[in-house]
Design an enzyme around this catalytic site. Structure first.
Site, PDB file in Angstrom:
ATOM      1  N   ASP A   1       2.485  -3.865   3.630  1.00 18.73           N
ATOM      2  CA  ASP A   1       1.782  -2.591   3.758  1.00 18.73           C
ATOM      3  C   ASP A   1       0.581  -2.538   2.820  1.00 18.73           C
ATOM      4  O   ASP A   1       0.710  -2.741   1.610  1.00 18.73           O
ATOM      5  CB  ASP A   1       2.735  -1.431   3.456  1.00 18.73           C
ATOM      6  CG  ASP A   1       3.829  -1.314   4.506  1.00 18.73           C
ATOM      7  OD1 ASP A   1       3.492  -1.290   5.696  1.00 18.73           O
ATOM      8  OD2 ASP A   1       5.015  -1.250   4.135  1.00 18.73           O
TER       9      ASP A   1
ATOM     10  N   ASP B   1       2.200  -9.316   0.301  1.00 21.79           N
ATOM     11  CA  ASP B   1       2.806  -8.023   0.566  1.00 21.79           C
ATOM     12  C   ASP B   1       2.408  -7.650   1.992  1.00 21.79           C
ATOM     13  O   ASP B   1       1.498  -8.261   2.575  1.00 21.79           O
ATOM     14  CB  ASP B   1       2.288  -6.993  -0.447  1.00 21.79           C
ATOM     15  CG  ASP B   1       2.850  -5.609  -0.215  1.00 21.79           C
ATOM     16  OD1 ASP B   1       4.029  -5.502   0.178  1.00 21.79           O
ATOM     17  OD2 ASP B   1       2.108  -4.626  -0.420  1.00 21.79           O
TER      18      ASP B   1
END
Length: 211
Positions: free
Chosen positions: A11, A9
């Site tokens: 953020d 991922d």
């Protein structure tokens, strides 16, 4: 576990974006008479338009996504790398890895460049799938683009929605506790407090250069 590739991922995992996103969502919520705290809890790991649908179903998600993008564009410099991100990605330079994010390509490209982080050949964005996190589609697509089975992929995620998506796709998941407590990431197969810990795990798996 037998790991052949790593899916990150963005953020909260590779970019420390919480403060910038918090300012954006607070500003947006207050301007629309919404409770910023309630809205904030709906944002993690999800496309902005999906958050809007849940937080304010009376508003048009497409219109609000444009407004949110304008607010985010003002946050230049607000997305530094998470501690250990550069070292980990450098160590993975000879191994298959990808990013899987609910963000958009242009913003992520700009932020990675500003943070001095490399982008992998395989990148999956929120617009690449019809059903974003917590649906498994994005991780299934990343694995397919890498030529891997999902079961051969290790996912590093910080948000419950992302963890749920990765588990549903059949991946092994490390919950990174940068934005959520371990209890909120209980679906993950294991948790780590830092990317340095993740790097140690990958070293033990023989996936890093020099291992």
């Amino acid at each position: 576990m037998t790991i052949a590739a790593v899916l990150f991922d963005v953020d909260g995992v590779l970019l420390d974006s919480a403060a910038a996103h918090r300012r954006v969502w607070t500003s947006w919520s207050q301007a629309r008479g919404l409770d910023p705290e309630k809205v904030w809890t709906l944002t993690f790991g999800r496309r902005p338009e999906d958050t809007v649908r849940d937080a304010a179903p009376h508003l048009d998600p497409t219109t609000e996504r444009k407004a949110l993008d304008e607010l985010l564009a003002r946050e230049r410099g607000g997305f530094p790398p998470v501690d250990g991100a550069a070292d980990l990605l450098e160590a993975l330079s000879d191994s298959p890895w990808a990013i899987v994010t609910s963000g958009d390509r242009d913003s992520v490209t700009e932020r990675f460049a500003a943070a001095g982080l490399p982008l992998p050949a395989v990148q999956v964005y929120g617009s690449d799938v019809e059903h974003a996190k917590p649906a498994p589609d994005c991780f299934s697509l990343a694995a397919a683009r890498l030529g891997m089975a999902p079961a051969a992929c290790l996912v590093v995620e910080d948000a419950p929605a992302g963890v749920s998506a990765a588990v549903a796709a059949g991946c092994t998941v490390i919950g990174l506790t940068t934005t959520h407590a371990e209890a909120s990431l209980r679906q993950a197969h294991l948790c780590a407090a830092s990317l340095a810990e993740v790097q140690e795990l990958l070293l033990a798996e023989g996936l890093l250069a020099g291992s």
